[in-house]
Scaffold this motif. Structure first.
Motif, mmCIF file in Angstrom:
data_model
loop_
_atom_site.group_PDB
_atom_site.id
_atom_site.type_symbol
_atom_site.label_atom_id
_atom_site.label_comp_id
_atom_site.label_asym_id
_atom_site.label_seq_id
_atom_site.Cartn_x
_atom_site.Cartn_y
_atom_site.Cartn_z
ATOM 1 N N UNK A 273 0.758 -1.722 -0.172
ATOM 2 C CA UNK A 273 0.145 0.041 0.164
ATOM 3 C C UNK A 273 0.369 1.140 -0.059
ATOM 4 N N UNK A 274 0.198 2.647 -0.412
ATOM 5 C CA UNK A 274 0.662 3.902 -0.050
ATOM 6 C C UNK A 274 2.196 3.776 -1.250
ATOM 7 N N UNK A 275 2.284 2.876 -2.607
ATOM 8 C CA UNK A 275 3.424 2.741 -3.724
ATOM 9 C C UNK A 275 3.871 4.866 -3.903
ATOM 10 N N UNK A 276 4.655 4.794 -3.909
ATOM 11 C CA UNK A 276 5.365 6.014 -4.572
ATOM 12 C C UNK A 276 6.573 6.504 -4.208
ATOM 13 N N UNK A 277 7.094 7.390 -5.329
ATOM 14 C CA UNK A 277 8.228 7.619 -5.593
ATOM 15 C C UNK A 277 9.083 8.675 -4.518
ATOM 16 N N UNK A 278 10.424 9.093 -5.183
ATOM 17 C CA UNK A 278 10.766 10.086 -4.362
ATOM 18 C C UNK A 278 10.306 9.659 -2.720
ATOM 19 N N UNK A 279 11.857 8.495 -1.936
ATOM 20 C CA UNK A 279 11.597 8.311 -0.904
ATOM 21 C C UNK A 279 12.242 9.627 -0.750
ATOM 22 N N UNK A 280 13.764 9.749 -1.051
ATOM 23 C CA UNK A 280 14.880 10.897 -0.793
ATOM 24 C C UNK A 280 15.649 10.856 -0.315
ATOM 25 N N UNK A 281 16.943 11.229 0.143
ATOM 26 C CA UNK A 281 18.234 10.718 0.815
ATOM 27 C C UNK A 281 18.379 11.179 2.060
ATOM 28 N N UNK A 282 16.710 10.151 3.361
ATOM 29 C CA UNK A 282 16.754 10.996 5.175
ATOM 30 C C UNK A 282 17.776 10.395 5.786
#
Length: 507
Positions: A273-282
């Motif tokens: 669920x809640x699939x998406x791009x742009x997790x970022x370099x956190x």
């Protein structure tokens, strides 16, 4: 249907044909609604405005340049097979995105078919092989690699890598220089499709360790030799590049994020669920609950698999497959520009598919749980296929896509800029300036956002503000041609300063 315990060539023709048809049908069923998708995200630079794919005279440059060279922004990635595949697509479809989407799905299905063959060679169980391939082809985690045209590198690399693996395992039956050359060529194409293919020798070495099989020295040396030639080519001809922008975080800083990502991956494999791009370099603190959970789960899995290596070789190999194929994108050794990405599980997910398929087939082969197994199989496949079909819808429309991504990555300057461009392309200009100002506020040195803000101001007649935005874009990135041209149009058409316009165009 008869299921002899041998390789796919010895399965009954009826079972083999039915398996192929089922895999192909499930693949197209899961991704048919992606065919209406637009060009998104990196599709602009890799396809729409990439001169290398539009003229046969540039084919040589495809194989001697890193990705992004056409925009004077060569990055770390060198994936000429991916770019060449777009060259072939362009020769057939020009800039009709439907054709590119269809080809993406075809490549994904070819990977599933190769996985079916490899699984049968490894485990000699037709039902497990078929279910593994079907689970793989419908799993929603692959939408980023399949519904996104620029995600094609994953399927290309996986297909050629699995092909090389299959030829290696069958080399003892069909020896010869041509077989070895075919294996080396397939592996080279994998390496030239995506960098993580470099782990194939390690993956094959683990196969020998797990199953206590003797090493085919000649074939293994050919694989290693292929890697050596590739590395030398990358270092001395193509040159290496950084996979991150700005200051590179230390391994200690990246370490907690590795396990936060793993905790998320374990959940996404089961409940995508809640699939998406742009997790970022956190960067995460070592005390982050996700890091602690991911660390505990990972240690338990690896330790359990190791102690089960003799009693349950299947489980040991499957978990080992996940770990080894995850390593290149783990952020442990090589820093990458995000702490996680869903498409990075394209190969590791195979290990999960092995385990789930084996579990369900085990229930199926037990007369007492056969009904439960059939219900579970149907439920799992419907569940995964349904989510995949729904997820494809987000990739079909650029405005819907970027708005959804901003829900998960509200600090992404690039997303605000891209959403503004999507609104502009759709003729919706009301929100452009606010979106672009948000992009610049998040990233003041975003030259593209400054240029686009200049275009937005020019569109409503605020020429002084437009000039300021263009000048700012040029100051940030003096090698980007767009702001010079856009600024020249104001000087020539509005101010009437032809000399300044010519100077800008000459620049």
């Amino acid at each position: 249907m008869s299921l002899p315990s041998s390789d796919p060539s010895k399965l009954s023709k009826k079972f083999l044909l039915c398996s192929i048809v089922l895999i192909v049908v499930m693949g197209f069923l899961s991704y048919a609604n992606s065919f209406s998708g637009q060009f998104l995200w990196d599709d602009e630079s890799l396809i729409q405005y990439n001169p290398y794919i539009k003229d046969g005279a540039h084919v040589a440059k495809i194989f001697t340049s890193r990705m992004g060279s056409t925009a004077k922004e060569a990055g770390a990635f060198y994936r000429p097979v991916q770019t060449f595949s777009y060259f072939l697509d362009y020769s057939m479809f020009r800039l009709n995105p439907t054709g590119y989407h269809v080809i993406n799905v075809v490549w994904h299905i070819l990977v599933a078919l190769a996985l079916f063959i490899l699984t049968q060679i490894l485990f000699k169980n037709g039902k497990v092989s078929l279910l593994t391939a079907v689970l793989f082809v419908v799993h929603p985690l692959h939408t980023e690699a399949v519904a996104y045209i620029s995600g094609r590198a994953d399927s290309l690399a996986a297909f050629f890598m699995l092909g090389a693996y299959i030829v290696y395992l069958k080399h003892d039956q069909k020896k010869g220089i041509l077989i070895l050359c075919g294996m080396s060529l397939s592996y080279a194409l994998a390496l030239l499709s995506r960098e993580n293919s470099i782990i194939l020798p390690l993956l094959i070495g683990f196969y020998h360790y797990a199953f206590k099989k003797p090493v085919d020295r000649k074939a293994f040396l050919v694989l290693v030799g292929t890697v050596v030639l590739y590395v030398l080519w990358r270092i001395f001809v193509i040159k290496l590049g950084n996979m991150t922008q700005g200051e590179i975080p230390t391994m200690a800083q990246r370490f907690p994020g590795v396990f936060v990502a793993l905790a998320n991956y374990y959940r996404l494999l089961i409940l995508p669920f809640d699939l998406h791009m742009e997790y970022g370099g956190i960067l995460f603190p070592i005390t982050d609950p996700g890091a602690i959970l991911g660390f505990i789960l990972s240690v338990v899995l690896v330790v359990y698999a190791f102690f089960q290596r003799k009693q349950n070789t299947f489980l040991f190999f499957s978990i080992g497959w996940f770990v080894i194929t995850w390593l290149p994108v783990s952020n442990l050794v090589i820093p990458i520009n995000a702490y996680m990405a869903e498409h990075w599980l394209y190969l590791p997910l195979i290990g999960f598919a092995f385990i789930l398929a084996k579990f369900l087939v085990g229930l199926l082969e037990n007369p007492k749980s056969k009904g439960i197994a059939i219900t579970l199989m149907g439920a799992v496949l419907i569940f995964y296929t349904g989510i995949t079909i729904k997820q494809n819808q987000y990739w079909n429309n650029d405005i819907r896509f970027y708005k959804r991504m901003l829900r998960y990555a509200p600090q992404s300057s690039r997303l605000y800029n891209n959403l503004a461009k999507a609104y502009h392309d759709a003729g919706k200009n009301d929100e452009l300036i606010d979106l672009l100002k948000s992009a610049i506020q998040l990233q003041p040195d975003n030259a593209l956002a400054h240029n686009n803000l200049g275009n937005a101001y020019k569109g409503i007649g605020k020429f002084e503000e437009a000039i300021g935005s263009y000048r700012q874009a040029i100051q940030i990135d003096p090698l980007h041609a767009g702001p010079y041209y856009n600024l020249s149009t104001i000087y020539s058409d509005v101010i009437g300063d032809t000399e300044e316009a010519i100077a800008l165009l000459s620049k």
